[in-house]
Design a protein around this motif. Structure first.
Motif, PDB file in Angstrom:
ATOM      1  N   ARG A 135      24.597  68.414  52.660  1.00 13.09           N
ATOM      2  CA  ARG A 135      25.169  67.447  53.607  1.00 13.09           C
ATOM      3  C   ARG A 135      24.738  66.018  53.317  1.00 13.09           C
ATOM      4  O   ARG A 135      25.198  65.097  53.992  1.00 13.09           O
ATOM      5  CB  ARG A 135      24.740  67.826  55.031  1.00 13.09           C
ATOM      6  CG  ARG A 135      25.285  69.162  55.506  1.00 13.09           C
ATOM      7  CD  ARG A 135      25.214  69.283  57.018  1.00 13.09           C
ATOM      8  NE  ARG A 135      23.879  69.007  57.532  1.00 13.09           N
ATOM      9  CZ  ARG A 135      23.265  69.757  58.425  1.00 13.09           C
ATOM     10  NH1 ARG A 135      23.847  70.847  58.886  1.00 13.09           N
ATOM     11  NH2 ARG A 135      22.064  69.441  58.859  1.00 13.09           N
ATOM     12  N   TYR A 136      23.874  65.824  52.321  1.00 15.35           N
ATOM     13  CA  TYR A 136      23.366  64.483  52.059  1.00 15.35           C
ATOM     14  C   TYR A 136      24.445  63.620  51.411  1.00 15.35           C
ATOM     15  O   TYR A 136      25.080  64.033  50.427  1.00 15.35           O
ATOM     16  CB  TYR A 136      22.135  64.563  51.151  1.00 15.35           C
ATOM     17  CG  TYR A 136      21.540  63.205  50.845  1.00 15.35           C
ATOM     18  CD1 TYR A 136      20.829  62.507  51.809  1.00 15.35           C
ATOM     19  CD2 TYR A 136      21.702  62.625  49.595  1.00 15.35           C
ATOM     20  CE1 TYR A 136      20.289  61.264  51.535  1.00 15.35           C
ATOM     21  CE2 TYR A 136      21.165  61.389  49.315  1.00 15.35           C
ATOM     22  CZ  TYR A 136      20.461  60.704  50.288  1.00 15.35           C
ATOM     23  OH  TYR A 136      19.926  59.468  50.017  1.00 15.35           O
ATOM     24  N   ARG A 137      24.634  62.406  51.940  1.00 16.10           N
ATOM     25  CA  ARG A 137      25.634  61.485  51.405  1.00 16.10           C
ATOM     26  C   ARG A 137      25.050  60.090  51.179  1.00 16.10           C
ATOM     27  O   ARG A 137      25.781  59.124  51.078  1.00 16.10           O
ATOM     28  CB  ARG A 137      26.829  61.385  52.376  1.00 16.10           C
ATOM     29  CG  ARG A 137      27.606  62.681  52.555  1.00 16.10           C
ATOM     30  CD  ARG A 137      28.326  63.092  51.285  1.00 16.10           C
ATOM     31  NE  ARG A 137      29.133  64.295  51.475  1.00 16.10           N
ATOM     32  CZ  ARG A 137      28.696  65.525  51.282  1.00 16.10           C
ATOM     33  NH1 ARG A 137      27.431  65.709  50.911  1.00 16.10           N
ATOM     34  NH2 ARG A 137      29.466  66.577  51.457  1.00 16.10           N
ATOM     35  N   GLY A 138      23.741  59.982  51.106  1.00 14.45           N
ATOM     36  CA  GLY A 138      23.091  58.681  50.979  1.00 14.45           C
ATOM     37  C   GLY A 138      22.918  58.247  49.540  1.00 14.45           C
ATOM     38  O   GLY A 138      23.557  58.777  48.616  1.00 14.45           O
ATOM     39  N   PRO A 139      22.041  57.260  49.306  1.00 24.28           N
ATOM     40  CA  PRO A 139      21.804  56.738  47.948  1.00 24.28           C
ATOM     41  C   PRO A 139      21.241  57.820  47.027  1.00 24.28           C
ATOM     42  O   PRO A 139      20.586  58.754  47.479  1.00 24.28           O
ATOM     43  CB  PRO A 139      20.776  55.621  48.182  1.00 24.28           C
ATOM     44  CG  PRO A 139      20.885  55.276  49.629  1.00 24.28           C
ATOM     45  CD  PRO A 139      21.273  56.535  50.327  1.00 24.28           C
ATOM     46  N   TYR A 140      21.522  57.679  45.747  1.00 22.10           N
ATOM     47  CA  TYR A 140      20.998  58.571  44.709  1.00 22.10           C
ATOM     48  C   TYR A 140      21.342  60.031  44.973  1.00 22.10           C
ATOM     49  O   TYR A 140      20.543  60.938  44.731  1.00 22.10           O
ATOM     50  CB  TYR A 140      19.473  58.405  44.572  1.00 22.10           C
ATOM     51  CG  TYR A 140      19.045  56.980  44.352  1.00 22.10           C
ATOM     52  CD1 TYR A 140      19.229  56.373  43.117  1.00 22.10           C
ATOM     53  CD2 TYR A 140      18.479  56.242  45.383  1.00 22.10           C
ATOM     54  CE1 TYR A 140      18.845  55.059  42.900  1.00 22.10           C
ATOM     55  CE2 TYR A 140      18.093  54.919  45.184  1.00 22.10           C
ATOM     56  CZ  TYR A 140      18.281  54.333  43.939  1.00 22.10           C
ATOM     57  OH  TYR A 140      17.899  53.040  43.731  1.00 22.10           O
ATOM     58  N   ARG A 141      22.557  60.262  45.444  1.00 21.23           N
ATOM     59  CA  ARG A 141      22.915  61.623  45.824  1.00 21.23           C
ATOM     60  C   ARG A 141      22.793  62.590  44.650  1.00 21.23           C
ATOM     61  O   ARG A 141      22.333  63.726  44.817  1.00 21.23           O
ATOM     62  CB  ARG A 141      24.331  61.676  46.393  1.00 21.23           C
ATOM     63  CG  ARG A 141      24.702  63.065  46.926  1.00 21.23           C
ATOM     64  CD  ARG A 141      26.093  63.114  47.544  1.00 21.23           C
ATOM     65  NE  ARG A 141      26.318  64.385  48.218  1.00 21.23           N
ATOM     66  CZ  ARG A 141      26.716  65.504  47.595  1.00 21.23           C
ATOM     67  NH1 ARG A 141      26.940  65.475  46.285  1.00 21.23           N
ATOM     68  NH2 ARG A 141      26.886  66.625  48.263  1.00 21.23           N
ATOM     69  N   ASP A 142      23.202  62.161  43.451  1.00 25.20           N
ATOM     70  CA  ASP A 142      23.129  63.063  42.298  1.00 25.20           C
ATOM     71  C   ASP A 142      21.695  63.497  42.023  1.00 25.20           C
ATOM     72  O   ASP A 142      21.437  64.667  41.715  1.00 25.20           O
ATOM     73  CB  ASP A 142      23.722  62.389  41.053  1.00 25.20           C
ATOM     74  CG  ASP A 142      25.236  62.246  41.138  1.00 25.20           C
ATOM     75  OD1 ASP A 142      25.848  62.896  42.016  1.00 25.20           O
ATOM     76  OD2 ASP A 142      25.797  61.485  40.336  1.00 25.20           O
ATOM     77  N   ALA A 143      20.747  62.559  42.139  1.00 23.99           N
ATOM     78  CA  ALA A 143      19.344  62.892  41.900  1.00 23.99           C
ATOM     79  C   ALA A 143      18.809  63.807  42.999  1.00 23.99           C
ATOM     80  O   ALA A 143      18.044  64.744  42.731  1.00 23.99           O
ATOM     81  CB  ALA A 143      18.505  61.621  41.808  1.00 23.99           C
ATOM     82  N   VAL A 144      19.192  63.548  44.235  1.00 25.65           N
ATOM     83  CA  VAL A 144      18.772  64.403  45.344  1.00 25.65           C
ATOM     84  C   VAL A 144      19.306  65.819  45.152  1.00 25.65           C
ATOM     85  O   VAL A 144      18.586  66.814  45.314  1.00 25.65           O
ATOM     86  CB  VAL A 144      19.247  63.819  46.693  1.00 25.65           C
ATOM     87  CG1 VAL A 144      19.023  64.814  47.830  1.00 25.65           C
ATOM     88  CG2 VAL A 144      18.527  62.507  46.987  1.00 25.65           C
ATOM     89  N   LEU A 145      20.577  65.925  44.780  1.00 23.41           N
ATOM     90  CA  LEU A 145      21.181  67.238  44.593  1.00 23.41           C
ATOM     91  C   LEU A 145      20.553  67.963  43.415  1.00 23.41           C
ATOM     92  O   LEU A 145      20.326  69.184  43.463  1.00 23.41           O
ATOM     93  CB  LEU A 145      22.688  67.088  44.402  1.00 23.41           C
ATOM     94  CG  LEU A 145      23.511  68.379  44.345  1.00 23.41           C
ATOM     95  CD1 LEU A 145      23.239  69.253  45.562  1.00 23.41           C
ATOM     96  CD2 LEU A 145      24.994  68.053  44.241  1.00 23.41           C
ATOM     97  N   ARG A 146      20.247  67.237  42.339  1.00 24.09           N
ATOM     98  CA  ARG A 146      19.591  67.870  41.192  1.00 24.09           C
ATOM     99  C   ARG A 146      18.231  68.422  41.598  1.00 24.09           C
ATOM    100  O   ARG A 146      17.854  69.540  41.226  1.00 24.09           O
ATOM    101  CB  ARG A 146      19.450  66.844  40.052  1.00 24.09           C
ATOM    102  CG  ARG A 146      18.612  67.276  38.855  1.00 24.09           C
ATOM    103  CD  ARG A 146      19.050  68.584  38.230  1.00 24.09           C
ATOM    104  NE  ARG A 146      20.475  68.652  37.989  1.00 24.09           N
ATOM    105  CZ  ARG A 146      21.155  69.788  37.826  1.00 24.09           C
ATOM    106  NH1 ARG A 146      20.518  70.943  37.914  1.00 24.09           N
ATOM    107  NH2 ARG A 146      22.453  69.772  37.619  1.00 24.09           N
ATOM    108  N   SER A 147      17.489  67.658  42.396  1.00 25.11           N
ATOM    109  CA  SER A 147      16.193  68.145  42.878  1.00 25.11           C
ATOM    110  C   SER A 147      16.370  69.389  43.741  1.00 25.11           C
ATOM    111  O   SER A 147      15.592  70.346  43.645  1.00 25.11           O
ATOM    112  CB  SER A 147      15.481  67.050  43.666  1.00 25.11           C
ATOM    113  OG  SER A 147      15.208  65.935  42.851  1.00 25.11           O
ATOM    114  N   ALA A 148      17.374  69.385  44.597  1.00 27.29           N
ATOM    115  CA  ALA A 148      17.621  70.542  45.453  1.00 27.29           C
ATOM    116  C   ALA A 148      17.963  71.773  44.619  1.00 27.29           C
ATOM    117  O   ALA A 148      17.524  72.895  44.932  1.00 27.29           O
ATOM    118  CB  ALA A 148      18.753  70.237  46.439  1.00 27.29           C
ATOM    119  N   LEU A 149      18.730  71.593  43.560  1.00 24.43           N
ATOM    120  CA  LEU A 149      19.080  72.717  42.692  1.00 24.43           C
ATOM    121  C   LEU A 149      17.844  73.311  42.030  1.00 24.43           C
ATOM    122  O   LEU A 149      17.734  74.539  41.873  1.00 24.43           O
ATOM    123  CB  LEU A 149      20.087  72.269  41.633  1.00 24.43           C
ATOM    124  CG  LEU A 149      21.526  72.089  42.123  1.00 24.43           C
ATOM    125  CD1 LEU A 149      22.325  71.220  41.164  1.00 24.43           C
ATOM    126  CD2 LEU A 149      22.200  73.452  42.293  1.00 24.43           C
TER     127      LEU A 149
END
Length: 481
Positions: free
Chosen positions: A226-240
């Motif tokens: 659900r995150y849509r803030g700054p650096y979303r790609d990096a956040v999603l990569r960390s979550a993965l």
């Protein structure tokens, strides 16, 4: 570039199936793989011994430059080798499937897929397959079984490597070379079984299906973020990565997929992190909650109930992914360690430590899970109440602290502050769910708070201190705000 056989840690990517993980080197080597689960002995261990550890490498025979990426929001890794004569790509993955799929089809116990493709020009590629089970201590004699299959057995474990790539088997190694042009392709399916019938899937369209389903699995999971803030790609990569380090059958979260990587080359602080530290796991599930992943939190809470069944209401610092409390620490003296950093350790003596702060981290995570609408049954509420009562009785015990320095127990301010968190969050959960006992917990929490402010703050330093009545500071106290 390798130095004395070792790559920098930054030279590795990771693949996994939420049961075990593989480190893939930038030069095409599978240098670390523990099967069938994160804390099993390694099958490929070149990460910890460049000569004896074992590896599975696919790379050009001549000079090359490497370009790496994941295939979108997935844990499927693509390594492209650029050479003066052309380019080839290796796609690495561990197949991931939904539980509903597993009820309909038969899958290998564990599997690694490697796809080698020619992209441009003509590139000669070499493949070298050298498994070394039992942390490199056990040889694995290979034999060919038909034109496509190489079999290796080590005790109850059996490895099947299926490929049309031309490999010559010599003792414990299988090696070969081939020239690829644009459009050429070779697939490698490495399956692992232990103490049960082996499933050896075919090549051809079946590999296409595995890759397609694995990409869909990770994209589906990433799509729930659900995150849509700054650096979303990096956040999603960390979550993965965090999802990859979650042991799906139980809900435990391992701190890392590796053991004995030193804090600095040549150092001796080389610990085994392939277990579930309650504090680290609580950090992880809180992060996943913030991204919208409540299912992982529910799985962790259920694992916690299982893992603490023998120690309840006392929490142990670290458990295995199946909740085993005994993790005896030993050294593997036959391995030289990453860049000759000995000792190599398996197991972790931190399981015998007392770290009171972890009650605060765990109860804070459960409190957040409850606030977000997570389900807490009677057993879970009993666990919350039991942990809180334990903290009420033992919050002023000297403990080993968050840093696990093995130098003796003390009155750590960070631990006391997190005991306040534990009592405060437990009281809130019990109040929200109509349980009694919250008033007594809040009374004790206030006593803890007074102690931290009266004896944990040094006016001369203008700072909270590492220990009660102390004169030194502690970076862990930066979490207090």
């Amino acid at each position: 570039m390798r130095q004395d056989g070792y790559l920098p840690i930054a030279g590795y990517g990771i693949i996994g199936d939420s049961r075990s993980a593989v480190l893939v080197a930038a030069d095409g080597g599978l240098d670390w793989a523990c099967l069938p689960r994160f804390d099993s002995p390694s099958v490929f261990g070149r990460l910890l011994d460049a000569r004896r550890g074992g590896d599975f490498t696919i790379r050009p025979t001549g000079p090359f430059q490497t370009e790496r990426r994941y295939a979108g929001p997935t844990n499927v890794l693509q390594t492209t080798f650029h050479t003066p004569d052309g380019a080839v790509r290796v796609t690495d993955l561990m197949p991931a499937h939904r539980e509903t799929d597993k009820r309909r089809r038969l899958f290998p116990y564990r599997e690694i897929i490697r796809r080698l493709e020619g992209l441009a020009g003509r590139v000669e590629v070499e493949a070298a397959y050298h498994p070394r089970p039992a942390y490199g201590a056990q040889g694995c004699r290979l034999r060919r079984l038909g034109p496509r299959l190489v079999v290796g057995e080590a005790g109850p474990a059996v490895l099947h490597l299926t490929t049309e790539f031309p490999l010559a088997v010599r003792g414990e190694r299988a090696e070969g070379r081939a020239v690829l042009q644009a459009g050429d392709r070779y697939d490698f399916r490495l399956t692992f079984a232990e103490g049960e019938p082996a499933v050896v899937p075919p090549l051809g369209p079946a590999v296409d299906g595995e890759i397609r389903e694995t990409l869909a699995f990770w994209r589906r999971w990433a799509g729930m973020c659900r995150y849509r803030g700054p650096y979303r790609d990096a956040v999603l990569r960390s979550a993965l990565v965090l999802k990859l380090l979650t042991y799906a059958p139980s809900g435990a979260v391992v701190a890392a997929p590796t053991t004995s990587l030193p804090e600095w080359p040549g150092g001796v602080r080389n610990w085994d992190y392939r277990y579930c530290w309650l504090r680290d796991a609580a950090f992880t599930v809180r992060a996943l909650f913030a991204l919208g992943y409540l299912a992982e939190g529910e799985a962790f809470v259920q694992w916690l109930l299982h893992a603490t069944r023998l120690t309840h209401p006392r929490l142990q610092v670290v458990y295995s992914v199946h909740g085993e409390a005994s993790l005896p620490e030993a050294t593997l003296d036959h391995l030289e360690g990453y860049r000759r950093s000995r000792p190599v350790r398996v197991g972790n003596a931190a399981s015998r430590q007392i770290q009171m702060d972890l009650y605060g981290e765990v109860l804070d995570a459960i409190h957040l899970y409850s606030r977000l609408g997570g389900k807490l049954d009677g057993d879970t509420l009993d666990l919350v109440a039991g942990m809180a009562r334990y903290v009420s009785r033992h919050w002023d015990l000297p403990d080993d602290g968050i840093w696990e320095v093995r130098s003796g127990r003390a009155q750590h301010v960070h631990s006391h502050a997190l005991c306040w968190v534990a009592l405060d969050r437990a009281a809130a959960v019990l109040e929200d769910r109509g349980r009694g006992g919250a008033a007594a917990l809040r009374s004790t929490a206030e006593a803890v708070r007074r102690t931290v402010f009266q004896r944990g703050f040094n006016p001369g330093l203008g700072s909270f201190t590492a220990r009660l009545d102390g004169r030194t500071v502690d970076a862990a106290l930066l979490v207090l705000p």
